[in-house]
Enzyme design. Structure first.
Site, PDB file in Angstrom:
ATOM      1  N   LYS A   1      -5.700   8.896  -0.743  1.00  0.00           N
ATOM      2  CA  LYS A   1      -5.068   8.920  -2.407  1.00  0.00           C
ATOM      3  C   LYS A   1      -5.789   7.787  -3.023  1.00  0.00           C
ATOM      4  O   LYS A   1      -6.274   8.168  -4.261  1.00  0.00           O
ATOM      5  CB  LYS A   1      -3.838   9.025  -2.480  1.00  0.00           C
ATOM      6  CG  LYS A   1      -3.015   7.553  -1.680  1.00  0.00           C
ATOM      7  CD  LYS A   1      -1.451   7.877  -1.906  1.00  0.00           C
ATOM      8  CE  LYS A   1      -0.461   7.217  -0.673  1.00  0.00           C
ATOM      9  NZ  LYS A   1      -0.612   5.769  -1.043  1.00  0.00           N
TER      10      LYS A   1
ATOM     11  N   ARG B   1       8.085   6.003  -4.396  1.00  0.00           N
ATOM     12  CA  ARG B   1       7.842   5.889  -2.565  1.00  0.00           C
ATOM     13  C   ARG B   1       9.421   6.201  -2.140  1.00  0.00           C
ATOM     14  O   ARG B   1       9.395   6.333  -0.739  1.00  0.00           O
ATOM     15  CB  ARG B   1       7.868   4.323  -2.332  1.00  0.00           C
ATOM     16  CG  ARG B   1       6.773   4.069  -1.129  1.00  0.00           C
ATOM     17  CD  ARG B   1       5.519   4.367  -1.174  1.00  0.00           C
ATOM     18  NE  ARG B   1       4.588   3.764  -0.107  1.00  0.00           N
ATOM     19  CZ  ARG B   1       3.517   3.290  -0.268  1.00  0.00           C
ATOM     20  NH1 ARG B   1       2.914   3.293  -1.595  1.00  0.00           N
ATOM     21  NH2 ARG B   1       2.738   2.683   0.482  1.00  0.00           N
TER      22      ARG B   1
ATOM     23  N   ARG C   1     -10.730   1.631   7.873  1.00  0.00           N
ATOM     24  CA  ARG C   1     -10.587   1.525   6.360  1.00  0.00           C
ATOM     25  C   ARG C   1     -10.888   0.113   6.239  1.00  0.00           C
ATOM     26  O   ARG C   1     -10.703  -0.934   6.797  1.00  0.00           O
ATOM     27  CB  ARG C   1      -9.150   1.686   5.987  1.00  0.00           C
ATOM     28  CG  ARG C   1      -9.197   1.279   4.435  1.00  0.00           C
ATOM     29  CD  ARG C   1      -8.162   2.189   3.700  1.00  0.00           C
ATOM     30  NE  ARG C   1      -6.902   1.772   4.024  1.00  0.00           N
ATOM     31  CZ  ARG C   1      -5.618   2.494   3.428  1.00  0.00           C
ATOM     32  NH1 ARG C   1      -5.963   3.424   2.517  1.00  0.00           N
ATOM     33  NH2 ARG C   1      -4.313   2.124   4.049  1.00  0.00           N
TER      34      ARG C   1
ATOM     35  N   ARG D   1      -7.404  -4.713   5.542  1.00  0.00           N
ATOM     36  CA  ARG D   1      -6.094  -4.907   5.009  1.00  0.00           C
ATOM     37  C   ARG D   1      -5.129  -5.329   6.193  1.00  0.00           C
ATOM     38  O   ARG D   1      -5.201  -5.022   7.417  1.00  0.00           O
ATOM     39  CB  ARG D   1      -5.436  -3.720   4.510  1.00  0.00           C
ATOM     40  CG  ARG D   1      -5.718  -3.549   2.995  1.00  0.00           C
ATOM     41  CD  ARG D   1      -5.218  -1.999   2.464  1.00  0.00           C
ATOM     42  NE  ARG D   1      -3.887  -1.748   2.651  1.00  0.00           N
ATOM     43  CZ  ARG D   1      -3.311  -0.918   2.393  1.00  0.00           C
ATOM     44  NH1 ARG D   1      -3.816  -0.097   1.309  1.00  0.00           N
ATOM     45  NH2 ARG D   1      -2.075  -0.422   2.670  1.00  0.00           N
TER      46      ARG D   1
ATOM     47  N   ARG E   1       4.693   2.033   8.551  1.00  0.00           N
ATOM     48  CA  ARG E   1       4.483   2.447   7.519  1.00  0.00           C
ATOM     49  C   ARG E   1       4.647   4.190   7.546  1.00  0.00           C
ATOM     50  O   ARG E   1       5.014   4.691   6.593  1.00  0.00           O
ATOM     51  CB  ARG E   1       3.061   2.128   7.019  1.00  0.00           C
ATOM     52  CG  ARG E   1       2.928   0.806   6.432  1.00  0.00           C
ATOM     53  CD  ARG E   1       1.554   0.398   6.600  1.00  0.00           C
ATOM     54  NE  ARG E   1       0.653   1.013   5.557  1.00  0.00           N
ATOM     55  CZ  ARG E   1      -0.606   0.805   5.696  1.00  0.00           C
ATOM     56  NH1 ARG E   1      -1.270   0.401   6.525  1.00  0.00           N
ATOM     57  NH2 ARG E   1      -1.207   1.543   4.747  1.00  0.00           N
TER      58      ARG E   1
HETATM   59  P1  AMP Z   1      -0.388   1.262  -0.485  1.00  0.00           P
HETATM   60  O1  AMP Z   1      -1.316   0.202  -0.741  1.00  0.00           O
HETATM   61  O2  AMP Z   1      -0.001   2.315  -1.405  1.00  0.00           O
HETATM   62  O3  AMP Z   1      -0.467   1.813   1.184  1.00  0.00           O
HETATM   63  O4  AMP Z   1       1.032   0.173  -0.174  1.00  0.00           O
HETATM   64  C1  AMP Z   1       0.865  -0.859   0.689  1.00  0.00           C
HETATM   65  C2  AMP Z   1       2.333  -1.576   0.893  1.00  0.00           C
HETATM   66  O5  AMP Z   1       2.785  -1.998  -0.544  1.00  0.00           O
HETATM   67  C3  AMP Z   1       3.363  -0.666   1.547  1.00  0.00           C
HETATM   68  O6  AMP Z   1       3.389  -0.528   2.812  1.00  0.00           O
HETATM   69  C4  AMP Z   1       4.475  -1.271   0.834  1.00  0.00           C
HETATM   70  O7  AMP Z   1       4.943  -2.229   1.821  1.00  0.00           O
HETATM   71  C5  AMP Z   1       4.240  -1.634  -0.588  1.00  0.00           C
HETATM   72  N1  AMP Z   1       4.588  -0.702  -1.612  1.00  0.00           N
HETATM   73  C6  AMP Z   1       3.656  -0.268  -2.228  1.00  0.00           C
HETATM   74  N2  AMP Z   1       4.130   0.773  -3.230  1.00  0.00           N
HETATM   75  C7  AMP Z   1       5.631   0.560  -2.752  1.00  0.00           C
HETATM   76  C8  AMP Z   1       6.682   1.085  -3.646  1.00  0.00           C
HETATM   77  N3  AMP Z   1       6.424   2.092  -4.523  1.00  0.00           N
HETATM   78  N4  AMP Z   1       7.816   0.667  -3.236  1.00  0.00           N
HETATM   79  C9  AMP Z   1       8.021  -0.287  -2.444  1.00  0.00           C
HETATM   80  N5  AMP Z   1       6.923  -0.750  -1.564  1.00  0.00           N
HETATM   81  C10 AMP Z   1       5.786  -0.457  -2.266  1.00  0.00           C
END
Ligand code: AMP
Length: 218
Positions: A14, A89, A128, A163, A174
Site C-alpha cells: 500500500k 486500523r 523490504r 524496519r 501484525r
Molecule cells: P504500517 O507502517 O502501516 O505497517 O504501521 C506500522 C505500525 O504502526 C503498526 O504495526 C502499528 O504498531 C502502528 N500503527 C500504524 N497505524 C496505526 C493505527 N491506525 N492504529 C494503531 N497503530 C497503528
C-alpha cells in the site's frame, strides 16, 4: 479529486501504491505508520511507548492516532484530496474517522482493498528496505523493486534501512492484528458502497494501473 484510502495487510504494497498516486496526482500521502515511526524517535515518554509498540507489532492506542489524524487532516494541503494509508486500523477507528470526516466536511472517497496471500506477504516482509531520507520503498527479494546499488536509494542517494518490525516474528503479530482488527472494517466500507478490491499479488505496475482506473472512473 476524491480521497483515497488503502486497506491491506502488512507489506502488501500500500505504501508503494500510495507513493505512485502521490507522484501522479500531487496529493499528500498520510501514513500513520510513517508518522508514528517519526514519533518513535523522540526522546520522550510517548516516543518510547510508540517505539516499543511498533517493535512488538501491536497497535498503538486509538487516542494517539485520532489526535495525529485530526491534526494532519486539518492542514491546508488536504483540501484537494489526500491518500490515507494505515488508518483506520480497527472498527472503532473507522467509526471515529466517519465523525472526523463529517466535522471537516470531507467524504471517504474511494476505499481500495489489496487482497493478497499470507505466503506472499512473508516473502515481501523480509526483503523490504526503506530510504532513511525520502521514505522510498524497495524490495531486495524482487528484482524489479531492488535498488540499483545495494543499500542506496535510487531516488535521493539516501541510506536504506530495514524496519525493526519487518521480521517474521513481528509479522506474525501484525498479521494476526490485521485479521482480528483491521479485516472487519472491509465490511464497514462495503456497506457504504465505496469499496474496490484489487489483486495484490500482481506486479506494482499492474496494480497501479488498476488503482489509476478507479481514480479516473470515480
Ligand atoms: P504500517 O507502517 O502501516 O505497517 O504501521 C506500522 C505500525 O504502526 C503498526 O504495526 C502499528 O504498531 C502502528 N500503527 C500504524 N497505524 C496505526 C493505527 N491506525 N492504529 C494503531 N497503530 C497503528
Amino acid at each position: 479529486m476524491k480521497n483515497i484510502m488503502f486497506i491491506a495487510p502488512p507489506a502488501a504494497g500500500k505504501g508503494t501504491q500510495a507513493e505512485l498516486v502521490t507522484k501522479k496526482y500531487n496529493i499528500p500521502h498520510i501514513s500513520t505508520g510513517d508518522i508514528l515511526r517519526e514519533i518513535s524517535k523522540e526522546d520522550s515518554e510517548i516516543g518510547s511507548y510508540v517505539y516499543e509498540t511498533l517493535a512488538s507489532g501491536k497497535l498503538v492506542k486509538d487516542e494517539i492516532t485520532y489526535k495525529l489524524i485530526e491534526e494532519r487532516l486539518n492542514k491546508e494541503d488536504c483540501k484537494n484530496g489526500y491518500i490515507i494509508d494505515g488508518f483506520p486500523r480497527n472498527l472503532d477507528q473507522a467509526i471515529e474517522y466517519d465523525k472526523i470526516l463529517a466535522n471537516l466536511g470531507y467524504e471517504i472517497g474511494n476505499v481500495i482493498y489489496l487482497e493478497i496471500s499470507e505466503k506472499t506477504l512473508e516473502k515481501r516482509i523480509t526483503g523490504r528496505r526503506l530510504c532513511e531520507d525520502c521514505h522510498a520503498i524497495y524490495n531486495i527479494n524482487d528484482e524489479n523493486s531492488s535498488p540499483k546499488v545495494e543499500s542506496v536509494c535510487d531516488k535521493c542517494g539516501g541510506k536504506l534501512y530495514q524496519r525493526n518490525d519487518d521480521n517474521l516474528e513481528a509479522f506474525q503479530t501484525r498479521y494476526k492484528m490485521y485479521l482480528e482488527k483491521t479485516a472487519p472494517i472491509i465490511e464497514h466500507y462495503k456497506k457504504q458502497n465505496v469499496l474496490h478490491v484489487i489483486n495484490g499479488e500482481d506486479t506494482v505496475e499492474n496494480i497501479f494501473n488498476a488503482v489509476d482506473e478507479i481514480i479516473s472512473n470515480n
